[in-house]
Structures are given as C-alpha cells and as structure tokens.
Design a protein around this motif. Sequence first.
Motif, short mmCIF file in Angstrom:
data_model
loop_
_atom_site.label_atom_id
_atom_site.label_comp_id
_atom_site.label_asym_id
_atom_site.label_seq_id
_atom_site.Cartn_x
_atom_site.Cartn_y
_atom_site.Cartn_z
N ASP A 21 -70.61 -0.17 60.72
CA ASP A 21 -71.23 0.08 62.02
C ASP A 21 -72.27 1.19 61.86
O ASP A 21 -72.41 1.76 60.77
CB ASP A 21 -70.17 0.42 63.07
N TYR A 27 -66.50 -2.51 59.26
CA TYR A 27 -66.09 -3.47 60.27
C TYR A 27 -64.82 -4.19 59.82
O TYR A 27 -64.60 -4.43 58.64
CB TYR A 27 -67.18 -4.52 60.51
N GLU A 87 -66.56 -0.05 73.21
CA GLU A 87 -67.04 -0.08 71.81
C GLU A 87 -66.11 0.79 70.96
O GLU A 87 -65.48 1.72 71.45
CB GLU A 87 -68.46 0.47 71.73
N ARG A 98 -65.17 -6.33 64.99
CA ARG A 98 -66.49 -6.97 65.11
C ARG A 98 -66.64 -7.54 66.50
O ARG A 98 -65.68 -7.75 67.22
CB ARG A 98 -66.60 -8.13 64.10
#
Length: 99
Positions: A21, A27, A87, A98
């Motif tokens: 990221d 990820y 997030e 993901r």
Amino acid sequence: MAPAAPVPGAPGHVAAPYGYDPYGRPYSDKSKTVAGVLQIALGSLGIGRFYIGDNKIGAWQCAVSILTLGIGGLWGIVDGAIMLGTEGKTDSEGRVLRK
C-alpha cells in the motif's frame, strides 16, 4: 509523504505477492470487499471474520447470535459495513486487505 516500499531481500522484508500500500505495508491475499459482503450476508455466523483469519471474533459473533436467538446478527451487519467503509483493515497476519 509515504515511505518507500521495503527492498526485497533486505532485513525485515516481508514477501508481498500482491504489492504494497502507499505506506509500505504488504497487501493481503484476502479482499476487503469479499470479507465485507460475507460479513453482511452471513454475519450472524461470523463468516467474514473467519475469512480474514480473525477466528476469535468470528466465534464470538456466532456465539452471541445463538445466545440472543439471532438478534446478535446485527453485530455482523454493522461489522460488515465498517469493513467496507474503512481503509487499512488488516487480516490475521497484519497485512492490509485488498479492495
């Protein structure tokens, strides 16, 4: 400014087949969308949490739903919405989910 991704072969490097990221965290092989939808659809059984490897919370969600005769399933729906809307959610190994 985001830190650079770790250099392969460097000390502390974690294999990241799905990339990193913007903050340099690897990820996960798990998808945030799949986890959120599973959690909304089958949240009373904790399926979304089991999918990302968070077995303890998944078991608690299942137990609460059984003990409250299904009313505890609301926890799973709210949890799924939070998974989809935030997030940086991580799997059981600390890798970022993901999209």
